[in-house]
Structure formats: C-alpha cells, structure tokens
Design an enzyme around this catalytic site. Structure first.
Site, PDB file in Angstrom:
ATOM      1  N   GLY A  54       9.307 -21.614  26.590  1.00 46.28           N
ATOM      2  CA  GLY A  54       8.248 -21.758  26.269  1.00 46.28           C
ATOM      3  C   GLY A  54       7.651 -21.629  27.612  1.00 46.28           C
ATOM      4  O   GLY A  54       6.061 -22.097  27.828  1.00 46.28           O
ATOM      5  N   ALA A  55       8.507 -21.163  28.942  1.00 44.92           N
ATOM      6  CA  ALA A  55       7.808 -21.915  29.728  1.00 44.92           C
ATOM      7  C   ALA A  55       6.634 -20.770  30.221  1.00 44.92           C
ATOM      8  O   ALA A  55       6.032 -21.708  31.721  1.00 44.92           O
ATOM      9  CB  ALA A  55       8.967 -21.021  30.450  1.00 44.92           C
ATOM     10  N   GLY A  93       4.583 -25.669  29.981  1.00 47.47           N
ATOM     11  CA  GLY A  93       5.197 -25.123  31.065  1.00 47.47           C
ATOM     12  C   GLY A  93       4.661 -24.967  32.514  1.00 47.47           C
ATOM     13  O   GLY A  93       5.006 -25.465  33.367  1.00 47.47           O
ATOM     14  N   ARG A 101       0.641 -22.968  14.292  1.00 49.07           N
ATOM     15  CA  ARG A 101      -0.021 -22.832  13.665  1.00 49.07           C
ATOM     16  C   ARG A 101      -1.187 -21.382  13.551  1.00 49.07           C
ATOM     17  O   ARG A 101      -2.666 -22.326  14.141  1.00 49.07           O
ATOM     18  CB  ARG A 101      -0.379 -24.063  12.487  1.00 49.07           C
ATOM     19  CG  ARG A 101      -1.372 -23.465  11.046  1.00 49.07           C
ATOM     20  CD  ARG A 101      -1.786 -24.620  10.626  1.00 49.07           C
ATOM     21  NE  ARG A 101      -1.116 -25.557  10.053  1.00 49.07           N
ATOM     22  CZ  ARG A 101      -0.912 -26.372   8.811  1.00 49.07           C
ATOM     23  NH1 ARG A 101      -0.945 -25.879   8.131  1.00 49.07           N
ATOM     24  NH2 ARG A 101      -0.396 -27.562   8.962  1.00 49.07           N
ATOM     25  N   GLN A 119      18.277 -21.418  18.572  1.00 48.21           N
ATOM     26  CA  GLN A 119      18.081 -22.730  20.208  1.00 48.21           C
ATOM     27  C   GLN A 119      19.260 -23.793  19.372  1.00 48.21           C
ATOM     28  O   GLN A 119      20.034 -23.701  20.996  1.00 48.21           O
ATOM     29  CB  GLN A 119      16.637 -22.668  19.962  1.00 48.21           C
ATOM     30  CG  GLN A 119      16.505 -22.112  20.438  1.00 48.21           C
ATOM     31  CD  GLN A 119      14.899 -22.350  21.314  1.00 48.21           C
ATOM     32  OE1 GLN A 119      14.417 -23.518  21.511  1.00 48.21           O
ATOM     33  NE2 GLN A 119      13.684 -21.354  22.009  1.00 48.21           N
ATOM     34  N   VAL A 130       8.795 -30.778  22.257  1.00 49.65           N
ATOM     35  CA  VAL A 130       7.936 -31.260  22.676  1.00 49.65           C
ATOM     36  C   VAL A 130       7.251 -30.075  21.889  1.00 49.65           C
ATOM     37  O   VAL A 130       5.908 -30.003  21.264  1.00 49.65           O
ATOM     38  CB  VAL A 130       7.569 -30.979  24.406  1.00 49.65           C
ATOM     39  CG1 VAL A 130       6.343 -30.644  23.922  1.00 49.65           C
ATOM     40  CG2 VAL A 130       8.589 -31.342  24.476  1.00 49.65           C
ATOM     41  N   ASN A 139       5.885 -27.778  18.103  1.00 50.43           N
ATOM     42  CA  ASN A 139       5.451 -28.796  16.521  1.00 50.43           C
ATOM     43  C   ASN A 139       5.890 -28.217  15.942  1.00 50.43           C
ATOM     44  O   ASN A 139       6.296 -26.750  16.148  1.00 50.43           O
ATOM     45  CB  ASN A 139       3.803 -29.091  17.074  1.00 50.43           C
ATOM     46  CG  ASN A 139       3.276 -30.132  17.285  1.00 50.43           C
ATOM     47  OD1 ASN A 139       4.161 -31.479  17.745  1.00 50.43           O
ATOM     48  ND2 ASN A 139       2.368 -30.246  18.542  1.00 50.43           N
ATOM     49  N   ASP A 185       1.750 -39.753  22.905  1.00 52.39           N
ATOM     50  CA  ASP A 185       1.286 -41.361  21.790  1.00 52.39           C
ATOM     51  C   ASP A 185       0.926 -41.842  22.611  1.00 52.39           C
ATOM     52  O   ASP A 185       0.067 -42.955  22.326  1.00 52.39           O
ATOM     53  CB  ASP A 185       2.259 -40.492  20.577  1.00 52.39           C
ATOM     54  CG  ASP A 185       1.874 -39.433  19.764  1.00 52.39           C
ATOM     55  OD1 ASP A 185       1.146 -38.819  19.403  1.00 52.39           O
ATOM     56  OD2 ASP A 185       3.164 -38.394  19.441  1.00 52.39           O
ATOM     57  N   HIS A 217       5.211 -37.007  14.843  1.00 52.38           N
ATOM     58  CA  HIS A 217       4.293 -36.984  15.928  1.00 52.38           C
ATOM     59  C   HIS A 217       2.768 -35.869  15.455  1.00 52.38           C
ATOM     60  O   HIS A 217       3.657 -34.902  15.327  1.00 52.38           O
ATOM     61  CB  HIS A 217       5.066 -35.923  17.131  1.00 52.38           C
ATOM     62  CG  HIS A 217       3.704 -35.356  17.869  1.00 52.38           C
ATOM     63  ND1 HIS A 217       2.262 -36.579  18.932  1.00 52.38           N
ATOM     64  CD2 HIS A 217       3.425 -34.704  17.877  1.00 52.38           C
ATOM     65  CE1 HIS A 217       1.721 -35.653  19.199  1.00 52.38           C
ATOM     66  NE2 HIS A 217       2.260 -34.697  19.265  1.00 52.38           N
TER      67      HIS A 217
HETATM   68  P1  NAD Z   1       1.402 -21.974  24.351  1.00 53.55           P
HETATM   69  O1  NAD Z   1       0.824 -21.217  23.563  1.00 53.55           O
HETATM   70  O2  NAD Z   1       0.969 -22.195  25.605  1.00 53.55           O
HETATM   71  O3  NAD Z   1       2.608 -21.890  25.133  1.00 53.55           O
HETATM   72  C1  NAD Z   1       3.904 -21.615  23.929  1.00 53.55           C
HETATM   73  C2  NAD Z   1       4.883 -21.093  25.253  1.00 53.55           C
HETATM   74  O4  NAD Z   1       6.269 -21.144  24.182  1.00 53.55           O
HETATM   75  C3  NAD Z   1       4.239 -19.334  24.780  1.00 53.55           C
HETATM   76  O5  NAD Z   1       4.517 -18.654  26.214  1.00 53.55           O
HETATM   77  C4  NAD Z   1       5.398 -18.151  24.112  1.00 53.55           C
HETATM   78  O6  NAD Z   1       5.535 -17.102  24.487  1.00 53.55           O
HETATM   79  C5  NAD Z   1       6.656 -19.626  23.787  1.00 53.55           C
HETATM   80  N1  NAD Z   1       7.028 -19.226  23.251  1.00 53.55           N
HETATM   81  C6  NAD Z   1       7.104 -18.949  21.555  1.00 53.55           C
HETATM   82  N2  NAD Z   1       7.947 -18.416  21.221  1.00 53.55           N
HETATM   83  C7  NAD Z   1       9.407 -18.457  21.888  1.00 53.55           C
HETATM   84  C8  NAD Z   1      10.735 -19.152  21.637  1.00 53.55           C
HETATM   85  N3  NAD Z   1      11.451 -18.597  20.492  1.00 53.55           N
HETATM   86  N4  NAD Z   1      11.617 -18.976  22.651  1.00 53.55           N
HETATM   87  C9  NAD Z   1      10.886 -19.475  23.397  1.00 53.55           C
HETATM   88  N5  NAD Z   1       9.682 -19.254  24.070  1.00 53.55           N
HETATM   89  C10 NAD Z   1       9.298 -19.480  23.010  1.00 53.55           C
HETATM   90  O7  NAD Z   1       1.625 -23.520  24.329  1.00 53.55           O
HETATM   91  P2  NAD Z   1       1.146 -24.691  24.360  1.00 53.55           P
HETATM   92  O8  NAD Z   1       0.064 -25.344  24.448  1.00 53.55           O
HETATM   93  O9  NAD Z   1       2.648 -24.650  26.116  1.00 53.55           O
HETATM   94  O10 NAD Z   1       2.814 -25.756  23.807  1.00 53.55           O
HETATM   95  C11 NAD Z   1       3.243 -25.625  23.273  1.00 53.55           C
HETATM   96  C12 NAD Z   1       4.142 -26.529  22.457  1.00 53.55           C
HETATM   97  O11 NAD Z   1       3.770 -28.137  22.580  1.00 53.55           O
HETATM   98  C13 NAD Z   1       2.801 -26.796  20.872  1.00 53.55           C
HETATM   99  O12 NAD Z   1       4.144 -26.103  19.719  1.00 53.55           O
HETATM  100  C14 NAD Z   1       2.523 -27.545  20.978  1.00 53.55           C
HETATM  101  O13 NAD Z   1       2.007 -27.934  19.696  1.00 53.55           O
HETATM  102  C15 NAD Z   1       3.173 -28.546  21.285  1.00 53.55           C
HETATM  103  N6  NAD Z   1       2.766 -29.594  21.435  1.00 53.55           N
HETATM  104  C16 NAD Z   1       3.457 -30.867  22.106  1.00 53.55           C
HETATM  105  C17 NAD Z   1       3.079 -31.960  21.624  1.00 53.55           C
HETATM  106  C18 NAD Z   1       3.672 -33.263  21.623  1.00 53.55           C
HETATM  107  O14 NAD Z   1       3.443 -35.145  21.977  1.00 53.55           O
HETATM  108  N7  NAD Z   1       4.773 -33.613  20.980  1.00 53.55           N
HETATM  109  C19 NAD Z   1       2.033 -32.268  22.684  1.00 53.55           C
HETATM  110  C20 NAD Z   1       1.044 -31.103  23.132  1.00 53.55           C
HETATM  111  C21 NAD Z   1       1.516 -30.045  22.543  1.00 53.55           C
HETATM  112  C1  LMR Z   2      -0.667 -33.253  20.836  1.00 52.72           C
HETATM  113  O1  LMR Z   2      -0.664 -34.350  20.205  1.00 52.72           O
HETATM  114  O2  LMR Z   2      -2.085 -33.140  21.858  1.00 52.72           O
HETATM  115  C2  LMR Z   2      -0.654 -31.600  19.857  1.00 52.72           C
HETATM  116  O3  LMR Z   2       1.002 -32.476  19.345  1.00 52.72           O
HETATM  117  C3  LMR Z   2      -1.828 -31.421  19.186  1.00 52.72           C
HETATM  118  C4  LMR Z   2      -1.548 -30.232  18.960  1.00 52.72           C
HETATM  119  O4  LMR Z   2      -1.425 -29.536  17.579  1.00 52.72           O
HETATM  120  O5  LMR Z   2      -0.947 -28.831  19.800  1.00 52.72           O
END
Ligand code: NAD
Ligand code: LMR
Length: 329
Positions: free
Chosen positions: A12-13, A18, A93, A113, A130, A132, A160, A188
C-alpha cells in the site's frame, strides 16, 4: 564497516500512510541511524505509477541510508528476502459493504501475502499488519505462513497506545514520559480496552492518580477507542502520519527493545495468557527483548478490566470464526 541493508517491504506504498511512512524509514527512524535499508514497495497495478512518483521523491531526498528502491505489483517479488514487512495496504470498507464482505475482500489480500512471505522471506522476518481489520488480517497472513514462527506476525495497536498516553498526560498535566506500563488490550477497534489500572504515573497507579472513575469510564476509554473515527470525521480521511509514526515505534521497539521498567502494547499471537484463546492475535502488554516481543505475565486483572478484555477478545473470536467460515483460514 559497511552493513548489509535490511530489506523492508511496504504494501500500500502509494497510500496516505505509505507516504508518511517511507521517508521516515529511509531516514533511519525505523531501525536506527546506522542501519541501511532497501525498500520494496508493493502496490496494485493501478497505483504502481503513484508509487513510482513517491520513489522519485525518495531519490530526491538523497538519504544516505537508502540503498535502493524496488517497486512491484507482485507479492512474491515484494517479499523475496524480506526482513521487515509492513502490511499497510488493505481494502477499506465502502458503502453497503457488510463486515463479512470486508473480511472476505481482505482475505483476498492477506492470504496471498502470507503465502508469499512463507515462500520467500528471510529467516528473521518480522511482520507488522497495519491495514484494517488489522488483527484478523494478521491472523489470515500468519495462518498461510506455516514455516514462519507465528510470533513473527503482529498487528498494530501502538497508535491506540500512543493516543492513550497523550489523553492521560493531558488529564494529569504531566508529560508522556512520566507515564509507564500503559496497556491496550484486545482488538484494534472500538472494543479495545485502554487499561490505567496497571499503568503508572511517576510511580503512582494511573487510575489512582486520575481518581475520577467517571472520566476513566465515560471519557478516557471511549475517546481512545473511538479516536480513529474522530480523526476521519475531522480530517475527512483516516489517520495517516500518526499511524505511520506508530508503525515506526512498533518496529523500532521490536528490534531495539523496550526500556527497563516499562512496556508497550502490541497485538501478538496469544499463548493463552490472560484467558485470551491461544492463536488469536490480540493486543497485550509486551516487552521487547533480544528482538522478540513477549507478553508481560502475572498482572492481576480485576472485574472491571476482565469484562472489557473479554468483550474485545469476543469480537476477535467472532472475526476469526467469520474468516474460518469463509474458508480464509
Ligand atoms: P489508502 O487507501 O490511502 O492506501 C491504501 C493503499 O493500499 C492504496 O494505495 C491501495 O492501492 C493499496 N493496496 C490495496 N490493495 C493492495 C494490495 N493487495 N497490495 C498492495 N497494495 C494494496 O489507506 P491508508 O490511509 O494508507 O490506510 C491503510 C490501511 O491502514 C487502512 O486499512 C486503514 O484502515 C489502516 N489503518 C490502520 C491503523 C492502525 O492503527 N492499525 C491506523 C490507521 C489506518
Ligand atoms: C485508526 O485507528 O485511526 C484507523 O484504524 C481508523 C480506520 O478506520 O482506518
């Protein structure tokens, strides 16, 4: 002495996390100021061009520690020889999507993966999920990597943890460095349980220092647990820089250790501790020693904490059962 670069793969770079993450990895914040890194960026085909743009910018920073960048849309190539895998890309989602649809769509990402990590990763590979739903995505990947020790698969609750540190520091008028032994338990998600009964503030139990059960129950816990949604509401996009920062913290602690007298939070494979079913990837208090995360043992859990840990763990069990029913694990 020239060190061999560490292979760091980011999925997801081209996404917003990323973009906030890659520059900090390349400047030495992930592993330390003397560790060269080679970046592998995995994206879906439609986003490869954007990832190439980010790589151009990385080049333009002339980071002394960055020994190379590869960009691919093929998971096998991305994880070949990987030492640190940051699985950020996930299927968000969208409108009308049920939870089952979300789990299924992500299964389609994290299963291959996991298989690619199993096939090609370096012996010392460490994986942080990371994307979700992070805990269950990590479980799916782990289940498809039977040759990799299960403990190498983790999911991120460090954001968190950091959120809870800041909220508590503000309430008590102290700095975050005055707070030790804070824990995020469970998933999470909004069911997570940020625990102040084992945390210490300048040596005093944090819940006692707060001395305000109403604030703890009705302000602190929901503020931390729903912070992700509050950021989305305010920014119109989910947290990115703070999520990237937490990913850096998670890996840095894992590799370099947690300070004596403190612990942190990470979702790791349960060994059955604290009644969390074995094999679930759930958040615990953890210390990092000799390059391994270990669950802190022997904490007494009172009824208040027990009920909240159980509720979040029950949600993880439901997610696990749902992906099992879908044939994803
Ligand atoms: P984003 O939509 O900006 O970027 C996601 C990227 O992943 C996109 O560029 C997309 O093309 C790529 N992608 C999708 N499927 C892929 C695959 N099979 N292989 C490689 N790349 C792929 O989203 P973001 O804001 O960067 O967030 C990424 C994820 O992190 C989301 O699921 C978000 O909910 C989650 N998140 C988790 C936490 C945490 O605390 N755990 C916090 C914030 C966000
Ligand atoms: C966060 O905790 O900021 C993210 O997991 C929220 C989200 O749904 O991407």
């Amino acid at each position: 002495m020239t060190r061999t670069p560490v292979n760091v793969t980011v999925t997801g770079a081209a996404g917003q996390i990323g973009y906030a993450l890659l520059f900090r990895i390349a400047s030495g914040h992930l592993l330390g100021p003397d560790v060269p890194v080679r970046l592998r960026l995995l994206e879906i085909p439609q986003a490869v061009k954007a990832a190439e743009g980010t790589a151009m910018e990385l080049d333009d920073c002339a980071f002394p520690l960055l020994s190379g960048i590869d960009i691919t849309d093929d998971a096998k190539t991305a994880f070949d020889g990987v030492n640190i895998a940051l699985l950020v890309g996930a299927r968000p989602r969208t409108k009308g999507m049920e939870r089952g649809d979300l789990l299924e769509a992500n299964g389609g990402i994290f299963k291959p993966q996991g298989e690619a990590i199993n096939a090609g990763a370096a012996d010392d590979v460490r994986v942080l999920v990371v994307g979700n739903p992070a805990n269950t995505n990590a479980l799916i990947a782990q289940q498809h990597a039977p040759d990799v020790p299960a403990e190498r698969f983790t999911a991120m609750t460090r954001l968190d943890h950091n959120r809870a540190l800041s909220q508590l520091a503000k309430k008590l008028g102290v700095t975050v460095s005055d707070i030790k032994k804070l824990t995020i338990w469970g998933n999470h998600s909004a069911t997570q349980y940020p625990d102040l009964f084992h945390a210490e503030v300048n040596g005093q139990v944090a819940a006692q220092a707060v001395n305000d059960q109403d604030w703890l129950e009705n302000t602190f816990i929901p503020t931390v647990a729903k912070r992700g949604a509050a950021i989305i509401e305010a920014r119109g996009a989910s947290s990115a820089a703070s999520a990237a920062n937490a990913a850096i913290d998670h890996v840095y602690s894992w590799v370099n250790g947690t300070p004596e007298g403190d612990w942190t939070s990470a979702a790791v494979v349960s060994d059955g501790s604290y009644g969390v079913p074995e094999g679930l990837i759930s958040s615990f208090p953890v210390v990092a020693k000799d390059g391994r995360y270990e669950i802190v043992q022997g904490l007494e859990i009172d009824d208040f904490s027990r009920a909240r840990i159980d509720a979040s763990v029950a949600e993880l069990v439901e997610e696990r059962d749902a992906v099992k029913a879908l044939g994803l694990i």
